[in-house]
Scaffold this motif. Structure first.
Motif, PDB file in Angstrom:
ATOM      1  N   LEU A 286      18.697  19.814  41.194  1.00 25.98           N
ATOM      2  CA  LEU A 286      19.039  20.747  40.575  1.00 25.98           C
ATOM      3  C   LEU A 286      18.073  21.858  39.947  1.00 25.98           C
ATOM      4  O   LEU A 286      18.483  23.112  39.664  1.00 25.98           O
ATOM      5  CB  LEU A 286      20.191  20.550  39.852  1.00 25.98           C
ATOM      6  CG  LEU A 286      21.633  20.056  40.437  1.00 25.98           C
ATOM      7  CD1 LEU A 286      22.602  19.635  39.274  1.00 25.98           C
ATOM      8  CD2 LEU A 286      21.904  20.525  41.465  1.00 25.98           C
ATOM      9  N   LEU A 287      16.917  21.393  39.658  1.00 28.18           N
ATOM     10  CA  LEU A 287      15.945  22.279  38.943  1.00 28.18           C
ATOM     11  C   LEU A 287      15.408  23.603  39.682  1.00 28.18           C
ATOM     12  O   LEU A 287      15.283  24.473  38.982  1.00 28.18           O
ATOM     13  CB  LEU A 287      14.685  21.529  38.824  1.00 28.18           C
ATOM     14  CG  LEU A 287      14.799  20.181  37.964  1.00 28.18           C
ATOM     15  CD1 LEU A 287      13.397  19.495  37.990  1.00 28.18           C
ATOM     16  CD2 LEU A 287      15.149  20.679  36.664  1.00 28.18           C
ATOM     17  N   PRO A 288      15.473  23.692  41.137  1.00 29.84           N
ATOM     18  CA  PRO A 288      15.416  25.171  41.547  1.00 29.84           C
ATOM     19  C   PRO A 288      16.734  26.128  41.011  1.00 29.84           C
ATOM     20  O   PRO A 288      16.376  27.190  40.651  1.00 29.84           O
ATOM     21  CB  PRO A 288      15.674  24.799  43.296  1.00 29.84           C
ATOM     22  CG  PRO A 288      14.926  23.536  43.361  1.00 29.84           C
ATOM     23  CD  PRO A 288      15.696  22.694  42.156  1.00 29.84           C
ATOM     24  N   GLN A 289      17.883  25.557  40.816  1.00 30.03           N
ATOM     25  CA  GLN A 289      18.924  26.509  40.300  1.00 30.03           C
ATOM     26  C   GLN A 289      18.579  26.738  38.917  1.00 30.03           C
ATOM     27  O   GLN A 289      18.677  27.708  38.436  1.00 30.03           O
ATOM     28  CB  GLN A 289      20.290  25.831  40.618  1.00 30.03           C
ATOM     29  CG  GLN A 289      20.710  25.369  42.198  1.00 30.03           C
ATOM     30  CD  GLN A 289      21.946  24.702  41.997  1.00 30.03           C
ATOM     31  OE1 GLN A 289      22.899  25.397  41.542  1.00 30.03           O
ATOM     32  NE2 GLN A 289      21.892  23.746  42.821  1.00 30.03           N
ATOM     33  N   PHE A 290      18.145  25.954  38.101  1.00 29.36           N
ATOM     34  CA  PHE A 290      17.897  25.848  36.873  1.00 29.36           C
ATOM     35  C   PHE A 290      16.952  27.071  36.665  1.00 29.36           C
ATOM     36  O   PHE A 290      16.691  27.781  35.662  1.00 29.36           O
ATOM     37  CB  PHE A 290      17.385  24.642  36.000  1.00 29.36           C
ATOM     38  CG  PHE A 290      17.082  24.753  34.548  1.00 29.36           C
ATOM     39  CD1 PHE A 290      18.022  25.236  33.834  1.00 29.36           C
ATOM     40  CD2 PHE A 290      15.671  24.733  34.283  1.00 29.36           C
ATOM     41  CE1 PHE A 290      17.720  25.516  32.414  1.00 29.36           C
ATOM     42  CE2 PHE A 290      15.348  24.859  32.864  1.00 29.36           C
ATOM     43  CZ  PHE A 290      16.467  25.167  31.926  1.00 29.36           C
ATOM     44  N   LYS A 291      15.530  26.802  37.256  1.00 28.97           N
ATOM     45  CA  LYS A 291      14.707  27.930  37.556  1.00 28.97           C
ATOM     46  C   LYS A 291      15.237  29.328  37.740  1.00 28.97           C
ATOM     47  O   LYS A 291      14.731  30.338  37.149  1.00 28.97           O
ATOM     48  CB  LYS A 291      13.485  27.679  38.336  1.00 28.97           C
ATOM     49  CG  LYS A 291      12.767  26.288  37.899  1.00 28.97           C
ATOM     50  CD  LYS A 291      11.656  25.877  39.078  1.00 28.97           C
ATOM     51  CE  LYS A 291      11.049  24.626  38.720  1.00 28.97           C
ATOM     52  NZ  LYS A 291       9.928  24.267  39.809  1.00 28.97           N
ATOM     53  N   GLN A 292      16.222  29.334  38.541  1.00 29.14           N
ATOM     54  CA  GLN A 292      16.638  30.723  38.906  1.00 29.14           C
ATOM     55  C   GLN A 292      17.589  31.250  37.744  1.00 29.14           C
ATOM     56  O   GLN A 292      17.521  32.581  37.473  1.00 29.14           O
ATOM     57  CB  GLN A 292      17.773  30.532  39.910  1.00 29.14           C
ATOM     58  CG  GLN A 292      18.245  31.873  40.501  1.00 29.14           C
ATOM     59  CD  GLN A 292      17.293  33.079  40.682  1.00 29.14           C
ATOM     60  OE1 GLN A 292      16.059  32.604  41.510  1.00 29.14           O
ATOM     61  NE2 GLN A 292      17.493  34.391  40.338  1.00 29.14           N
TER      62      GLN A 292
END
Length: 283
Positions: free
Chosen positions: A213-219
């Motif tokens: 889920l890190l890409p979503q957190f970065k967004q």
């Protein structure tokens, strides 16, 4: 990237001092102590991970006492609450505790916080489960003022005090990092709003591995105008060395190894197996 380790410190575990020394000798970056003030026997609130509540939850030492013992016998090891239940602690007294341990450790304290899952435990502290998230935010905001201002005051829905003077102030400036624990996406949003880092458990019922889920957190961070280096991610829980390397490549700042609540004869061989990984990722 960094590797830390956590233990439920009890009267039948390794002592915090002994574990702290062992971790520092093996290139671990930090030691972490969870918190539960007590466990009501009503047990109306189910254990989030399912099944019976493990015995060590009933027997935990106070994390600030345990971590002070670890800090006193180490030089570089960072000491962190994982997590301090700010919804169950007075913010003025907790601010002093945080500043004090940051002083005696010479700036090595990591303030991991959480809003809690045990409604029965909170109720004994006078905390309403339904409003705990707003309460936690106000307490963190108030503590930040206490750490950074000579005559702080705060006026909110739950926290309210007129100008005061309180010392010591923390060694770390502006204050020790406030690392917000909890699951995606709600705790991630809280971390972006008032935290200096996010600390989720690796697995929860609604996701198999939070690293995915890190890409979503970065967004989310970009939308909140928060640079990623201002909210580094600490993942609680690790399975193997390859997983840690994947976390490193994904930009995770720290991984925490949960140790068994046990004596040195059980714990030290585990640490020996992880020491090489700790040195490798430390770089």
């Amino acid at each position: 990237m960094k590797l830390g380790a956590a233990m439920f410190f009890t009267d039948y575990s390794m002592t915090p001092a002994d574990l702290g020394r062992a971790l520092e000798e093996r290139a671990f970056e930090s030691v972490w102590s969870p918190e539960h003030s007590h466990i009501p026997l009503s047990r109306r609130t189910p254990f989030p991970q399912g099944g019976d509540l493990p015995k060590q939850y009933y027997d935990l030492m106070d994390p600030f006492v345990a971590l002070t013992a670890a800090a006193a016998v180490t030089r570089t090891l960072r000491v962190g609450t994982g997590v301090c239940l700010v919804t169950q602690r007075d913010p003025i007294q907790t601010a002093k505790l945080v500043a004090s341990i940051d002083q005696v450790s010479n700036g090595r304290f990591l303030f991991g916080i959480g809003n809690g899952w045990n409604a029965d435990e909170m109720a004994d502290h006078g905390t309403a489960f339904e409003t705990r998230h707003r309460l936690a935010r106000e307490r963190v905001e108030a503590m930040k003022l206490i750490w950074t201002q000579s005559k702080p005051e705060y006026h909110g829905e739950f926290v309210d005090f007129d100008p005061m003077m309180t010392w010591p102030k923390p060694v770390q400036k502006p204050h020790p990092p406030v690392i917000v624990g909890g699951a995606f996406p709600y705790a991630a949003r809280r971390a972006l709003r008032y935290g200096d880092g996010w600390m989720p458990h690796r697995r929860r019922k609604h996701y198999d591995d939070v690293a995915a889920l890190l890409p979503q957190f970065k967004q989310m961070a970009a939308e909140a105008s928060r640079p990623l280096d201002s909210v580094p991610v600490t993942i609680w829980g690790v399975k193997d060395a390859d997983q840690i390397r994947r976390d490193r490549d994904a930009g995770v700042d720290r991984v925490i190894l949960q140790l068994q609540t046990a004596k040195a004869d059980v714990v030290l061989p585990v640490l020996d197996r992880w020491a090489e990984v700790a040195r490798e990722i430390k770089g």
